[in-house]
Design a protein around this motif. Sequence first.
Motif, PDB file in Angstrom:
ATOM      1  N   LEU A  89      36.968   5.351  58.639  1.00  0.00           N
ATOM      2  CA  LEU A  89      37.227   4.177  59.472  1.00  0.00           C
ATOM      3  C   LEU A  89      38.495   4.344  60.294  1.00  0.00           C
ATOM      4  CD1 LEU A  89      36.260   1.235  57.102  1.00  0.00           C
ATOM      5  CD2 LEU A  89      35.080   1.988  59.165  1.00  0.00           C
ATOM      6  N   HIS A  93      38.506   4.370  64.456  1.00  0.00           N
ATOM      7  CA  HIS A  93      39.270   3.412  65.251  1.00  0.00           C
ATOM      8  C   HIS A  93      40.503   4.025  65.904  1.00  0.00           C
ATOM      9  CE1 HIS A  93      36.831  -0.067  64.303  1.00  0.00           C
ATOM     10  NE2 HIS A  93      36.710   0.419  63.100  1.00  0.00           N
ATOM     11  N   TYR A  95      42.988   5.947  64.632  1.00  0.00           N
ATOM     12  CA  TYR A  95      44.222   6.123  63.874  1.00  0.00           C
ATOM     13  C   TYR A  95      44.294   7.535  63.308  1.00  0.00           C
ATOM     14  CZ  TYR A  95      45.023   1.111  63.943  1.00  0.00           C
ATOM     15  OH  TYR A  95      45.263  -0.178  64.338  1.00  0.00           O
TER      16      TYR A  95
END
Length: 126
Positions: A89, A93, A95
């Motif tokens: 995740l 996104h 990061y």
Amino acid sequence: VILSSEVGCLQEVVEVGSIIERGRLRPGQIFMVDLLNGTLIRDAELKDQIASSAPFEEWASRMIPINDVIAKTPKISDENRALRASNRLLTAHGYTTEAIDTIVTPMGAYGKEALGSMGNDAPLAC
């Protein structure tokens, strides 16, 4: 409009007499060239336009204080911290573990934003 990161790099291309204005765009400053009206919108005017374009004051009044967020956020154990590296995740996104370690974690732990600079902010020599 001609921008350059170095002083004097266009001396042989641009005639000195044709220069209307010269200066330095300082850290945090912006400007915009309005091609439709043929005008240059300077820092203060542009920021005023942006600031008045949405109800930022109303939004800011509904913000949760960072100390409340910190108090309610459970601390991450060393074991769970290692899981971040493989967390899909985070990657999905945008990061990176570097962003988590250098930006997000200090914001959560200390309530402060990381500061940085690209380039040299020293005044012009001329």
